[in-house]
Design a protein around this motif. Sequence first.
Motif, PDB file in Angstrom:
ATOM      1  N   LEU A   1       2.224   9.692   7.759  1.00 29.72           N
ATOM      2  CA  LEU A   1       0.949   9.002   7.518  1.00 29.72           C
ATOM      3  C   LEU A   1       0.933   8.266   6.194  1.00 29.72           C
ATOM      4  O   LEU A   1       0.242   7.275   6.045  1.00 29.72           O
ATOM      5  CB  LEU A   1      -0.200  10.019   7.480  1.00 29.72           C
ATOM      6  CG  LEU A   1      -0.877  10.435   8.766  1.00 29.72           C
ATOM      7  CD1 LEU A   1      -2.052  11.328   8.422  1.00 29.72           C
ATOM      8  CD2 LEU A   1      -1.350   9.243   9.554  1.00 29.72           C
ATOM      9  N   THR A   2       1.657   8.797   5.228  1.00 33.76           N
ATOM     10  CA  THR A   2       1.544   8.254   3.880  1.00 33.76           C
ATOM     11  C   THR A   2       2.791   7.492   3.433  1.00 33.76           C
ATOM     12  O   THR A   2       2.829   6.990   2.321  1.00 33.76           O
ATOM     13  CB  THR A   2       1.258   9.391   2.863  1.00 33.76           C
ATOM     14  OG1 THR A   2       2.243  10.414   3.037  1.00 33.76           O
ATOM     15  CG2 THR A   2      -0.115   9.996   3.087  1.00 33.76           C
ATOM     16  N   SER A   3       3.789   7.407   4.314  1.00 32.30           N
ATOM     17  CA  SER A   3       5.010   6.704   3.916  1.00 32.30           C
ATOM     18  C   SER A   3       4.742   5.205   3.846  1.00 32.30           C
ATOM     19  O   SER A   3       3.797   4.697   4.446  1.00 32.30           O
ATOM     20  CB  SER A   3       6.134   6.996   4.900  1.00 32.30           C
ATOM     21  OG  SER A   3       5.760   6.552   6.181  1.00 32.30           O
ATOM     22  N   SER A   4       5.584   4.508   3.137  1.00 27.61           N
ATOM     23  CA  SER A   4       5.365   3.077   2.930  1.00 27.61           C
ATOM     24  C   SER A   4       5.540   2.331   4.248  1.00 27.61           C
ATOM     25  O   SER A   4       6.207   2.779   5.174  1.00 27.61           O
ATOM     26  CB  SER A   4       6.347   2.535   1.906  1.00 27.61           C
ATOM     27  OG  SER A   4       7.625   2.467   2.478  1.00 27.61           O
ATOM     28  N   LEU A   5       4.902   1.181   4.332  1.00 28.98           N
ATOM     29  CA  LEU A   5       4.949   0.406   5.564  1.00 28.98           C
ATOM     30  C   LEU A   5       6.331  -0.158   5.823  1.00 28.98           C
ATOM     31  O   LEU A   5       6.738  -0.336   6.960  1.00 28.98           O
ATOM     32  CB  LEU A   5       3.952  -0.752   5.492  1.00 28.98           C
ATOM     33  CG  LEU A   5       2.489  -0.350   5.528  1.00 28.98           C
ATOM     34  CD1 LEU A   5       1.609  -1.571   5.322  1.00 28.98           C
ATOM     35  CD2 LEU A   5       2.159   0.309   6.846  1.00 28.98           C
TER      36      LEU A   5
END
Length: 150
Positions: free
Chosen positions: A97-101
């Motif tokens: 959910l919080t990893s970079s795009l």
Amino acid sequence: MTDLDELYQEVILDHTRRPRNFGSLKGANCRAEGVNPLCGDHVTLQLQVENGIVRDARFQGNGCAISTASASLMTQAIKGKPTDEVVRLFERFHQALTSSLEGESDLEGLGKLAVLTGVREFPLRVKCASLAWHTLKSALEGRSEPVTTE
Ligand code: ZN
């Protein structure tokens, strides 16, 4: 929108309209409450944990589509799993959910939960998607204070 996005949307809508494992749980021995003040989401989670295994899980509350779908998908994902595996699943989900795009996130092992990772484009929605999971962690740790996403 890609086909995958459409599929993800469909799964989320389905779980929002017909939440699974919604209601109160008889024989629950773990319980926690979670609040996401930014969106107004509220969730109460009840678990039945025996010999380190989540035998059953139910949730109640009200919130936006994402928070409801997330709680519904989560209860499905954790039922029958050992608690240490559940905690690892939470960590993997939270990371996705919080990893970079830019970076390819590791969706392996997430199963249906992967449908929620689209919200990482919307930071406020990440809190909606992770609320049920923070609540879950609190329930497993036996904390009595309600958790908030703040
Ligand atoms: Zn929300």
